[in-house]
Design a protein around this motif. Structure first.
Motif, PDB file in Angstrom:
ATOM      1  N   ALA A  26       1.022  -1.249  -0.119  1.00  0.00           N
ATOM      2  CA  ALA A  26      -0.205  -0.161   0.051  1.00  0.00           C
ATOM      3  C   ALA A  26       0.540   1.136  -0.102  1.00  0.00           C
ATOM      4  O   ALA A  26       0.820   1.901  -0.923  1.00  0.00           O
ATOM      5  N   LEU A  27       1.755   0.948   0.422  1.00  0.00           N
ATOM      6  CA  LEU A  27       2.839   2.894   0.692  1.00  0.00           C
ATOM      7  C   LEU A  27       2.867   3.094  -0.303  1.00  0.00           C
ATOM      8  O   LEU A  27       3.651   4.225  -0.938  1.00  0.00           O
ATOM      9  N   ALA A  28       3.765   1.403  -1.121  1.00  0.00           N
ATOM     10  CA  ALA A  28       4.296   1.380  -2.605  1.00  0.00           C
ATOM     11  C   ALA A  28       3.591   2.114  -3.658  1.00  0.00           C
ATOM     12  O   ALA A  28       4.022   2.880  -4.491  1.00  0.00           O
ATOM     13  N   LEU A  29       2.026   2.073  -3.035  1.00  0.00           N
ATOM     14  CA  LEU A  29       1.330   2.791  -3.995  1.00  0.00           C
ATOM     15  C   LEU A  29       0.211   3.780  -3.956  1.00  0.00           C
ATOM     16  O   LEU A  29      -0.093   4.480  -4.575  1.00  0.00           O
ATOM     17  N   ALA A  30       1.061   4.116  -2.869  1.00  0.00           N
ATOM     18  CA  ALA A  30       0.470   6.070  -2.734  1.00  0.00           C
ATOM     19  C   ALA A  30       0.828   6.881  -3.576  1.00  0.00           C
ATOM     20  O   ALA A  30       1.748   6.777  -3.522  1.00  0.00           O
ATOM     21  N   ALA A  31      -0.279   6.699  -3.437  1.00  0.00           N
ATOM     22  CA  ALA A  31       0.173   7.240  -4.196  1.00  0.00           C
ATOM     23  C   ALA A  31      -0.217   9.614  -4.513  1.00  0.00           C
ATOM     24  O   ALA A  31      -0.617  10.198  -3.641  1.00  0.00           O
ATOM     25  N   PRO A  67      -1.032   7.516   3.962  1.00  0.00           N
ATOM     26  CA  PRO A  67      -1.429   6.118   4.194  1.00  0.00           C
ATOM     27  C   PRO A  67      -2.006   6.027   5.509  1.00  0.00           C
ATOM     28  O   PRO A  67      -1.750   6.276   6.129  1.00  0.00           O
ATOM     29  N   ASN A  68      -3.154   5.285   5.007  1.00  0.00           N
ATOM     30  CA  ASN A  68      -3.785   4.817   6.041  1.00  0.00           C
ATOM     31  C   ASN A  68      -3.498   3.948   7.518  1.00  0.00           C
ATOM     32  O   ASN A  68      -3.530   4.275   8.570  1.00  0.00           O
ATOM     33  N   GLU A  69      -2.520   3.612   7.721  1.00  0.00           N
ATOM     34  CA  GLU A  69      -1.522   2.947   8.575  1.00  0.00           C
ATOM     35  C   GLU A  69      -0.338   3.675   8.893  1.00  0.00           C
ATOM     36  O   GLU A  69       0.027   3.305   9.506  1.00  0.00           O
ATOM     37  N   MET A  70      -0.195   4.983   8.173  1.00  0.00           N
ATOM     38  CA  MET A  70       0.691   5.378   8.504  1.00  0.00           C
ATOM     39  C   MET A  70       0.005   7.140   9.582  1.00  0.00           C
ATOM     40  O   MET A  70      -1.302   7.935   9.351  1.00  0.00           O
ATOM     41  N   VAL A  71       0.750   7.929  10.419  1.00  0.00           N
ATOM     42  CA  VAL A  71       0.745   8.853  11.291  1.00  0.00           C
ATOM     43  C   VAL A  71       1.051   9.542  10.736  1.00  0.00           C
ATOM     44  O   VAL A  71       3.212   9.993  10.608  1.00  0.00           O
ATOM     45  N   TYR A  72       0.927  10.962  10.160  1.00  0.00           N
ATOM     46  CA  TYR A  72       2.425  12.323   9.391  1.00  0.00           C
ATOM     47  C   TYR A  72       3.124  12.865  11.377  1.00  0.00           C
ATOM     48  O   TYR A  72       2.102  13.208  12.246  1.00  0.00           O
ATOM     49  N   SER A  95      -1.329  14.222  14.258  1.00  0.00           N
ATOM     50  CA  SER A  95      -1.232  13.239  14.384  1.00  0.00           C
ATOM     51  C   SER A  95      -3.397  12.656  13.469  1.00  0.00           C
ATOM     52  O   SER A  95      -3.954  11.998  12.920  1.00  0.00           O
ATOM     53  N   ASP A  96      -4.125  14.050  12.884  1.00  0.00           N
ATOM     54  CA  ASP A  96      -4.979  14.475  12.174  1.00  0.00           C
ATOM     55  C   ASP A  96      -5.003  14.351  10.927  1.00  0.00           C
ATOM     56  O   ASP A  96      -6.004  14.520  10.310  1.00  0.00           O
ATOM     57  N   VAL A  97      -3.805  14.727  10.590  1.00  0.00           N
ATOM     58  CA  VAL A  97      -3.521  15.210   9.042  1.00  0.00           C
ATOM     59  C   VAL A  97      -3.769  13.976   8.008  1.00  0.00           C
ATOM     60  O   VAL A  97      -3.107  13.155   8.815  1.00  0.00           O
ATOM     61  N   VAL A  98      -4.399  14.099   7.214  1.00  0.00           N
ATOM     62  CA  VAL A  98      -5.159  12.465   6.232  1.00  0.00           C
ATOM     63  C   VAL A  98      -4.005  12.747   4.905  1.00  0.00           C
ATOM     64  O   VAL A  98      -4.073  12.270   3.963  1.00  0.00           O
ATOM     65  N   ALA A  99      -3.895  14.345   4.740  1.00  0.00           N
ATOM     66  CA  ALA A  99      -3.617  14.052   3.201  1.00  0.00           C
ATOM     67  C   ALA A  99      -2.851  15.987   3.592  1.00  0.00           C
ATOM     68  O   ALA A  99      -3.062  16.863   4.721  1.00  0.00           O
ATOM     69  N   GLY A 118      11.750  17.863  -9.538  1.00  0.00           N
ATOM     70  CA  GLY A 118      12.085  18.718  -7.835  1.00  0.00           C
ATOM     71  C   GLY A 118      11.273  17.525  -6.605  1.00  0.00           C
ATOM     72  O   GLY A 118      10.479  16.767  -7.738  1.00  0.00           O
ATOM     73  N   SER A 119      11.157  17.792  -6.041  1.00  0.00           N
ATOM     74  CA  SER A 119      10.425  16.586  -4.998  1.00  0.00           C
ATOM     75  C   SER A 119      10.024  17.640  -3.737  1.00  0.00           C
ATOM     76  O   SER A 119      10.645  18.826  -3.544  1.00  0.00           O
ATOM     77  N   VAL A 120       9.279  16.781  -3.544  1.00  0.00           N
ATOM     78  CA  VAL A 120       8.751  17.479  -1.939  1.00  0.00           C
ATOM     79  C   VAL A 120       8.785  15.964  -1.196  1.00  0.00           C
ATOM     80  O   VAL A 120       8.520  14.850  -1.599  1.00  0.00           O
ATOM     81  N   ARG A 121       8.611  16.311   0.400  1.00  0.00           N
ATOM     82  CA  ARG A 121       8.087  14.973   1.380  1.00  0.00           C
ATOM     83  C   ARG A 121       7.776  15.221   2.306  1.00  0.00           C
ATOM     84  O   ARG A 121       7.637  16.770   2.608  1.00  0.00           O
ATOM     85  N   TYR A 122       7.696  14.480   3.470  1.00  0.00           N
ATOM     86  CA  TYR A 122       6.871  14.583   4.640  1.00  0.00           C
ATOM     87  C   TYR A 122       7.203  12.649   5.039  1.00  0.00           C
ATOM     88  O   TYR A 122       8.024  12.269   4.586  1.00  0.00           O
ATOM     89  N   ARG A 123       6.972  13.244   6.333  1.00  0.00           N
ATOM     90  CA  ARG A 123       7.755  11.525   6.992  1.00  0.00           C
ATOM     91  C   ARG A 123       6.246  11.383   8.046  1.00  0.00           C
ATOM     92  O   ARG A 123       5.435  12.511   8.849  1.00  0.00           O
ATOM     93  N   ALA A 124       5.906  10.383   8.703  1.00  0.00           N
ATOM     94  CA  ALA A 124       5.262   9.174   8.956  1.00  0.00           C
ATOM     95  C   ALA A 124       5.844   8.217   9.345  1.00  0.00           C
ATOM     96  O   ALA A 124       6.411   7.900   9.007  1.00  0.00           O
ATOM     97  N   VAL A 125       5.178   7.667  10.864  1.00  0.00           N
ATOM     98  CA  VAL A 125       4.994   6.355  11.626  1.00  0.00           C
ATOM     99  C   VAL A 125       4.067   5.732  11.460  1.00  0.00           C
ATOM    100  O   VAL A 125       2.857   5.956  10.971  1.00  0.00           O
ATOM    101  N   LEU A 126       4.913   5.027  10.893  1.00  0.00           N
ATOM    102  CA  LEU A 126       4.050   3.838  10.597  1.00  0.00           C
ATOM    103  C   LEU A 126       3.105   3.223  12.476  1.00  0.00           C
ATOM    104  O   LEU A 126       4.401   2.882  13.347  1.00  0.00           O
TER     105      LEU A 126
END
Length: 159
Positions: A7-12, A84-89, A131-135, A150-158
């Motif tokens: 699911a993470l690899a497909l996180a579009a 992704p649903n399995e992650m917390v921003y 922790s409420d962020v979904v997108a 270019g690129s953008v990024r963020y971190r999330a915890v499983l």
């Protein structure tokens, strides 16, 4: 775990933009872990390695790369990415050079986190937390020239 990272690899990363017909933008989302090593002299180095398997509580860095493969500048580019649903921003981890960064707690309304509210099941309203962020949304400032990327990024915890 394999299913989660499928699911993470497909996180579009979804693109919504006013791009001229001859501009074409490709997106790629990749997930990494940060690995810190120490050499014999005690110097530490942190590298990003592709995620093979993550454990609950482990941070994952999502990198969304964009590239203009068209013949015209891509203007007014907006990159949207669902957490992704399995992650917390992770708070304050979204980055993007020359981009206005916004967040959403419902997937529809985007703004700065400090401006967002969450309605609890009892009807009470409170300030949104990371922790409420979904997108997330990056509004790129300026045009992306043909061939540029270019690129953008963020971190999330499983979870």
């Amino acid at each position: 775990m394999r299913k989660i990272f499928g699911a993470l690899a497909l996180a579009a990363a979804f693109m919504a933009s006013a791009v001229p017909a001859l501009a074409a933008v490709e997106l790629e989302t990749r997930a990494f872990t940060e690995v810190t090593t120490t050499d014999v002299n005690g110097a530490q180095e942190t590298k990003m390695e592709p995620v093979e398997r993550a454990k609950p509580g482990q941070k994952v860095v999502f990198v969304i790369t964009y590239r203009n493969t068209g013949e015209e500048p891509a203007e007014n580019l907006v990159v949207n990415n669902r957490v992704p649903n399995e992650m917390v921003y992770v708070a304050d981890s979204a980055q993007g050079e020359s981009a206005l960064i916004q967040m959403s707690v419902d997937g529809n309304l985007f703004d700065e986190l400090e401006s967002l509210k969450v309605t609890e099941t009892d009807g009470s309203v409170r300030a949104a937390k990371a922790s409420d962020v979904v997108a997330l949304r990056w509004i790129l400032q300026g045009a992306v020239a043909p061939g540029d990327s270019g690129s953008v990024r963020y971190r999330a915890v499983l979870k």
